[in-house]
Design a protein around this motif. Structure first.
Motif, mmCIF file in Angstrom:
data_model
loop_
_atom_site.group_PDB
_atom_site.id
_atom_site.type_symbol
_atom_site.label_atom_id
_atom_site.label_comp_id
_atom_site.label_asym_id
_atom_site.label_seq_id
_atom_site.Cartn_x
_atom_site.Cartn_y
_atom_site.Cartn_z
ATOM 1 N N THR A 39 -2.271 -37.351 -34.564
ATOM 2 C CA THR A 39 -0.932 -37.023 -34.080
ATOM 3 C C THR A 39 -0.905 -37.253 -32.576
ATOM 4 O OG1 THR A 39 -1.472 -34.726 -33.566
ATOM 5 C CG2 THR A 39 -0.736 -35.199 -35.844
ATOM 6 N N ASP A 40 0.294 -37.153 -31.991
ATOM 7 C CA ASP A 40 0.407 -37.255 -30.534
ATOM 8 C C ASP A 40 -0.497 -36.225 -29.855
ATOM 9 O OD1 ASP A 40 2.388 -39.158 -30.973
ATOM 10 O OD2 ASP A 40 3.982 -37.997 -30.005
ATOM 11 N N VAL A 41 -0.427 -34.982 -30.317
ATOM 12 C CA VAL A 41 -1.184 -33.908 -29.670
ATOM 13 C C VAL A 41 -2.686 -34.085 -29.874
ATOM 14 C CG1 VAL A 41 -1.551 -31.405 -29.542
ATOM 15 C CG2 VAL A 41 0.777 -32.325 -29.697
ATOM 16 N N ASP A 42 -3.108 -34.555 -31.056
ATOM 17 C CA ASP A 42 -4.524 -34.865 -31.279
ATOM 18 C C ASP A 42 -5.012 -35.876 -30.242
ATOM 19 O OD1 ASP A 42 -4.567 -33.290 -33.610
ATOM 20 O OD2 ASP A 42 -4.343 -35.018 -34.956
ATOM 21 N N THR A 43 -4.219 -36.927 -30.039
ATOM 22 C CA THR A 43 -4.572 -37.979 -29.081
ATOM 23 C C THR A 43 -4.635 -37.413 -27.669
ATOM 24 O OG1 THR A 43 -3.493 -39.622 -30.486
ATOM 25 C CG2 THR A 43 -3.937 -40.261 -28.211
ATOM 26 N N LEU A 44 -3.647 -36.608 -27.316
ATOM 27 C CA LEU A 44 -3.602 -35.998 -25.992
ATOM 28 C C LEU A 44 -4.864 -35.178 -25.723
ATOM 29 C CD1 LEU A 44 -1.685 -35.413 -23.513
ATOM 30 C CD2 LEU A 44 -1.074 -33.313 -24.736
ATOM 31 N N VAL A 45 -5.219 -34.311 -26.657
ATOM 32 C CA VAL A 45 -6.394 -33.440 -26.503
ATOM 33 C C VAL A 45 -7.665 -34.287 -26.360
ATOM 34 C CG1 VAL A 45 -7.838 -31.746 -27.694
ATOM 35 C CG2 VAL A 45 -5.344 -31.456 -27.662
ATOM 36 N N VAL A 54 -11.509 -31.795 -19.398
ATOM 37 C CA VAL A 54 -10.783 -30.527 -19.499
ATOM 38 C C VAL A 54 -10.255 -30.373 -20.922
ATOM 39 C CG1 VAL A 54 -10.123 -30.433 -17.062
ATOM 40 C CG2 VAL A 54 -8.559 -31.440 -18.709
ATOM 41 N N THR A 55 -9.987 -29.133 -21.298
ATOM 42 C CA THR A 55 -9.520 -28.822 -22.644
ATOM 43 C C THR A 55 -8.026 -28.515 -22.616
ATOM 44 O OG1 THR A 55 -11.688 -27.924 -23.185
ATOM 45 C CG2 THR A 55 -9.859 -27.299 -24.627
ATOM 46 N N ILE A 56 -7.256 -29.339 -23.308
ATOM 47 C CA ILE A 56 -5.815 -29.119 -23.450
ATOM 48 C C ILE A 56 -5.599 -28.040 -24.515
ATOM 49 C CG2 ILE A 56 -3.679 -30.173 -24.330
ATOM 50 C CD1 ILE A 56 -4.340 -31.167 -21.549
ATOM 51 N N ASN A 57 -4.694 -27.111 -24.245
ATOM 52 C CA ASN A 57 -4.296 -26.119 -25.242
ATOM 53 C C ASN A 57 -3.176 -26.737 -26.069
ATOM 54 O OD1 ASN A 57 -3.067 -24.068 -26.684
ATOM 55 N ND2 ASN A 57 -3.288 -22.554 -25.061
ATOM 56 N N PRO A 58 -3.467 -27.161 -27.314
ATOM 57 C CA PRO A 58 -2.464 -27.888 -28.099
ATOM 58 C C PRO A 58 -1.188 -27.094 -28.355
ATOM 59 C CG PRO A 58 -4.491 -27.540 -29.377
ATOM 60 C CD PRO A 58 -4.732 -27.010 -28.008
ATOM 61 N N GLU A 62 4.249 -29.861 -24.710
ATOM 62 C CA GLU A 62 5.695 -30.052 -24.787
ATOM 63 C C GLU A 62 6.026 -31.490 -24.437
ATOM 64 O OE1 GLU A 62 8.220 -27.265 -22.771
ATOM 65 O OE2 GLU A 62 6.837 -25.610 -23.134
ATOM 66 N N HIS A 63 6.828 -32.128 -25.299
ATOM 67 C CA HIS A 63 7.242 -33.518 -25.077
ATOM 68 C C HIS A 63 8.142 -33.581 -23.847
ATOM 69 C CE1 HIS A 63 9.769 -37.144 -26.013
ATOM 70 N NE2 HIS A 63 8.546 -37.632 -26.095
ATOM 71 N N LEU A 64 7.775 -34.429 -22.897
ATOM 72 C CA LEU A 64 8.561 -34.594 -21.671
ATOM 73 C C LEU A 64 9.485 -35.799 -21.766
ATOM 74 C CD1 LEU A 64 8.298 -33.660 -18.352
ATOM 75 C CD2 LEU A 64 7.731 -36.086 -18.371
ATOM 76 N N TYR A 85 3.536 -35.813 -22.465
ATOM 77 C CA TYR A 85 3.517 -34.376 -22.744
ATOM 78 C C TYR A 85 3.014 -33.617 -21.532
ATOM 79 C CZ TYR A 85 4.093 -35.362 -27.692
ATOM 80 O OH TYR A 85 4.588 -35.797 -28.901
ATOM 81 N N THR A 86 3.571 -32.424 -21.336
ATOM 82 C CA THR A 86 2.965 -31.446 -20.450
ATOM 83 C C THR A 86 2.173 -30.510 -21.347
ATOM 84 O OG1 THR A 86 4.867 -29.961 -20.598
ATOM 85 C CG2 THR A 86 4.860 -31.550 -18.774
ATOM 86 N N ALA A 87 1.159 -29.862 -20.800
ATOM 87 C CA ALA A 87 0.366 -28.902 -21.568
ATOM 88 C C ALA A 87 -0.533 -28.136 -20.614
ATOM 89 C CB ALA A 87 -0.489 -29.608 -22.619
ATOM 90 N N HIS A 88 -0.799 -26.883 -20.966
ATOM 91 C CA HIS A 88 -1.761 -26.090 -20.202
ATOM 92 C C HIS A 88 -3.175 -26.575 -20.544
ATOM 93 C CE1 HIS A 88 1.314 -23.367 -18.823
ATOM 94 N NE2 HIS A 88 1.738 -23.193 -20.067
ATOM 95 N N HIS A 89 -4.090 -26.328 -19.615
ATOM 96 C CA HIS A 89 -5.471 -26.780 -19.822
ATOM 97 C C HIS A 89 -6.452 -25.742 -19.287
ATOM 98 C CE1 HIS A 89 -4.957 -27.744 -15.606
ATOM 99 N NE2 HIS A 89 -6.266 -27.876 -15.511
#
Length: 131
Positions: A39-45, A54-58, A62-64, A85-89
Motif C-alpha cells: 500500500t502507499d503507507v507500506d511503501t512510505l514506512v 527512522v520509523t514512520i508511525n503508519p 495523512e495524504h497531502l 504523505y505527512t506522518a509522525h516518526h
C-alpha cells in the motif's frame, strides 16, 4: 509511462527535509517506488526507514496531495506521479543506504530539486508551509 512513487513530507519551521542520493546532483523528497502488493503507507514506512533510518508511525500518515511531472533524468514523456504523505516518526533522520546527504531546504532551494518536487515546493509555499 508513469513512475509511481510515494514521498514523505516532513516540515519543520518552514523548511522541508530532502535527500540527495550518491551520484545525483539534485535533491528529492524521501520515499520511493512501491513494491508489489504494498500500500502507499507500506511503501512510505519501508522507504523512509531504508533512506533515513527512522520509523514512520503508519497510524499518523495523512495524504497531502498527488503531483505529476516529467521524471528527472528520464526520456521526455516519462512522468513521475508522487503521492505525498505527512506522518509522525521516531528517531533522528540520518543518511542511509543510497542517500549521501540530507538537507533542510526552503523555497529558495527550489532550483536544487527535481521537477515534481518543484511543483510540491510551489504547493507548500502557496499554502504558507514552506518559507
Amino acid at each position: 509511462m508513469t513512475i509511481d512513487k510515494i514521498a514523505w513530507i516532513h516540515l519543520d519551521d518552514g523548511r522541508i527535509l530532502s535527500t540527495r542520493s550518491r551520484g545525483k546532483n539534485v535533491y528529492y523528497l524521501p520515499g520511493g517506488k512501491r513494491e508489489p502488493g504494498e500500500t502507499d503507507v507500506d511503501t512510505l514506512v519501508r522507504e523512509v526507514d531504508e533512506e533515513l533510518a527512522v520509523t514512520i508511525n503508519p497510524a499518523t500518515a495523512e495524504h497531502l496531495g498527488t503531483f505529476e511531472a516529467q521524471a528527472h533524468g528520464h526520456a521526455d514523456g516519462v512522468l513521475v506521479r508522487m503521492t505525498c504523505y505527512t506522518a509522525h516518526h521516531e528517531g533522528t533522520p540520518v543518511p542511509s543506504n543510497e542517500i549521501e546527504e540530507i538537507g533542510w531546504l526552503t523555497y529558495r532551494d527550489r532550483d536544487r530539486v527535481s521537477p515534481v518536487d518543484q511543483i510540491i515546493f510551489d504547493h507548500l509555499h502557496r499554502a504558507g508551509q514552506l518559507n
